[in-house]
Design an enzyme around this catalytic site. Structure first.
Site, mmCIF file in Angstrom:
data_model
loop_
_atom_site.group_PDB
_atom_site.id
_atom_site.type_symbol
_atom_site.label_atom_id
_atom_site.label_comp_id
_atom_site.label_asym_id
_atom_site.label_seq_id
_atom_site.Cartn_x
_atom_site.Cartn_y
_atom_site.Cartn_z
ATOM 1 N N GLN A 115 -12.908 -5.699 2.294
ATOM 2 C CA GLN A 115 -11.546 -5.384 1.847
ATOM 3 C C GLN A 115 -10.731 -4.643 2.909
ATOM 4 O O GLN A 115 -9.560 -4.358 2.705
ATOM 5 C CB GLN A 115 -11.591 -4.585 0.553
ATOM 6 C CG GLN A 115 -12.097 -5.444 -0.596
ATOM 7 C CD GLN A 115 -12.341 -4.635 -1.850
ATOM 8 O OE1 GLN A 115 -12.684 -3.459 -1.791
ATOM 9 N NE2 GLN A 115 -12.172 -5.271 -2.988
ATOM 10 N N ASN A 116 -11.345 -4.345 4.042
ATOM 11 C CA ASN A 116 -10.587 -3.752 5.133
ATOM 12 C C ASN A 116 -9.719 -4.857 5.734
ATOM 13 O O ASN A 116 -10.188 -5.959 5.986
ATOM 14 C CB ASN A 116 -11.521 -3.155 6.191
ATOM 15 C CG ASN A 116 -10.782 -2.338 7.216
ATOM 16 O OD1 ASN A 116 -9.896 -2.838 7.902
ATOM 17 N ND2 ASN A 116 -11.146 -1.074 7.329
ATOM 18 N N LYS A 117 -8.460 -4.570 5.975
ATOM 19 C CA LYS A 117 -7.503 -5.596 6.416
ATOM 20 C C LYS A 117 -7.365 -5.708 7.937
ATOM 21 O O LYS A 117 -6.523 -6.458 8.423
ATOM 22 C CB LYS A 117 -6.125 -5.318 5.798
ATOM 23 C CG LYS A 117 -6.111 -5.423 4.291
ATOM 24 C CD LYS A 117 -6.532 -6.798 3.845
ATOM 25 C CE LYS A 117 -6.508 -6.946 2.342
ATOM 26 N NZ LYS A 117 -7.242 -8.122 1.892
#
Length: 163
Positions: free
Chosen positions: A40-42
């Site tokens: 979920q890190n962009k």
């Protein structure tokens, strides 16, 4: 005493022009031994969007994209004690040798900090009058709840420093 964790070696070469600094790898990154490995890190999504590249999960391909676009990645913190992945839980930190890295790689034109912790630590480490421009970007962490669109817009500042 909590477990001591360590940063990864920098991703950098003689053609790197931009240095992106995080704080220190999170739990998922440490498990996978990859920068920004939390799904979920962009970070990777933003990088691929910025350069109009086809997204891939393949880490070696991701590193090739960084290299292709002259981007270096490292962390401000070399090692610390931390439970979990929150920057607010970081204790007893030791800094990476950022100034030495910049001397070794003189093509770096600007430094971009991925979030507030790396920016504050870098300011302490290099001082406010450091010769290269230093920018704080919104963290790509899922815990930083700014919309993806706003993060991407802020991260576009990087493009102004690349040929």
């Amino acid at each position: 005493m909590q477990n001591r964790i360590s940063s990864f070696p920098p991703i950098i070469d003689d053609k790197s022009e931009i240095l992106i600094l995080g704080s220190v790898p999170g739990v998922k990154s440490l498990e996978k031994q990859q920068y920004y490995a939390h799904p979920q890190n962009k970070f990777w999504t933003i990088i691929f969007e910025l350069f109009n590249e086809k997204f891939t999960e393949d880490y070696s391909e991701r590193l090739n994209i960084l290299k292709k676009h002259h981007i270096a990645v490292w962390d401000v913190i070399d090692s610390c004690e931390r439970k979990g992945s929150l920057d607010s839980e970081i204790k007893n930190e030791e800094a990476n040798r950022i100034a030495e890295l910049l001397e070794e790689y003189p093509n770096i034109k600007a430094i971009f900090c991925n979030g507030g912790k790396s920016y504050k630590n870098l300011q302490k480490l290099l001082g406010k009058s450091f010769k290269l421009p230093i920018f704080q970007l919104p963290s790509t962490s899922p815990l930083h709840t700014v919309s993806f669109e706003k993060k991407l817009e802020a991260w576009k500042k990087i493009l102004a420093f690349l040929i």
